[in-house]
Enzyme design. Structure first.
Site, PDB file in Angstrom:
ATOM      1  N   ASP A   8       0.829  -1.098  -0.147  1.00  0.00           N
ATOM      2  CA  ASP A   8      -0.018  -0.271   0.101  1.00  0.00           C
ATOM      3  C   ASP A   8       0.749   1.119   0.060  1.00  0.00           C
ATOM      4  O   ASP A   8       2.040   1.047   0.143  1.00  0.00           O
ATOM      5  CB  ASP A   8      -0.879   0.107   1.352  1.00  0.00           C
ATOM      6  N   ASP A  10       0.132   5.162   0.826  1.00  0.00           N
ATOM      7  CA  ASP A  10      -0.364   6.169   2.133  1.00  0.00           C
ATOM      8  C   ASP A  10      -0.576   5.450   3.572  1.00  0.00           C
ATOM      9  O   ASP A  10      -1.360   4.681   3.488  1.00  0.00           O
ATOM     10  CB  ASP A  10      -1.606   7.180   1.690  1.00  0.00           C
ATOM     11  N   ASP A 167      -1.566  -0.821   6.196  1.00  0.00           N
ATOM     12  CA  ASP A 167      -1.573  -0.194   7.222  1.00  0.00           C
ATOM     13  C   ASP A 167      -3.142   0.257   8.022  1.00  0.00           C
ATOM     14  O   ASP A 167      -3.297   0.400   9.081  1.00  0.00           O
ATOM     15  CB  ASP A 167      -1.095   1.284   7.321  1.00  0.00           C
TER      16      ASP A 167
END
Length: 222
Positions: A8, A10, A167
């Protein structure tokens, strides 16, 4: 056998998310509105379809703000805050190890390509990635698994042959839904949010090598 690793962006490679939340939270306070993390999390790791923090003060609270000026103010605040941010601990070592091991490396993000490229170039990590799957290349972003399905297809691997590094709740849901063994390394903001099941959580990527992730966690995840 693991043949690919998909990141991922961001919040995972660089923590852009904490700065966004703080910028919006403080701006909302100026108008007497408390923007809770629970509410803001509706747009974390996904599109602004469910919750658009730029327009919410006007559409939900009837505060007559100038949307263009508000957007510029938020983005300027975020830019200033990001000047002190760097690549998250452990990411660069993991990228180096994956490259040296001959793994294919992909990026799957709900952000747009111009946003991703801005930071990828600043961090000087563009050469690591074999594919970029962004909001520009799919119909549905996370938590829909389309981005991860696309990344698997572009990298030419099966879900069982890859690892996803995430995250956020929306991101981990997408990776798990795609059938990819998923490791979550939460950041300052996402560590305060509830997650669904199906992934494995670690405290920081800084504490693990690629071998650790493969040998110690994949069997538990899968």
């Amino acid at each position: 056998m693991i043949k690919a690793i998909i990141f991922d962006f961001d919040g995972t490679i660089i923590d852009t998310e904490t700065a966004w939340y703080v910028a919006f939270r403080d701006a909302y306070k100026e108008h007497g509105i408390d923007l809770t993390l629970e509410k803001y999390s509706e747009c974390l790791g996904t599109s602004l379809h469910s919750f658009d923090p730029y327009t919410y003060l006007r559409t939900r609270h009837n505060i007559p703000i100038d949307l263009d000026e508000f957007r510029k103010s938020i983005q300027n605040t975020h830019t200033k805050m990001m000047e002190s941010e760097s690549i998250r601990p452990g990411i660069l070592n993991l990228l180096d190890e994956a490259k040296e091991a001959g793994l294919k490396i992909g990026l799957a993000t709900s952000s747009h390509m111009d946003w991703v490229k801005k930071f990828v170039n600043l961090l000087n990590i563009d050469d690591y990635f074999d594919c970029y799957c962004t909001a520009d290349s799919v119909k549905n972003v996370k938590p829909d698994p389309e981005l991860y399905h696309q990344a698997l297809d572009r990298l030419g691997v099966k879900a069982s042959e890859a690892i996803a590094i995430e995250d956020s709740p929306n991101g981990s849901r997408a990776a798990v839904a795609a059938g990819i063994p998923t490791i979550v390394a939460k950041n300052t903001i996402t560590s305060q949010l509830p997650f669904s099941k199906g992934h494995y959580t670690i405290d920081s990527l800084e504490n693990y090598t690629l071998t650790d992730l493969v040998e110690n966690f994949i069997k538990k995840i899968g």
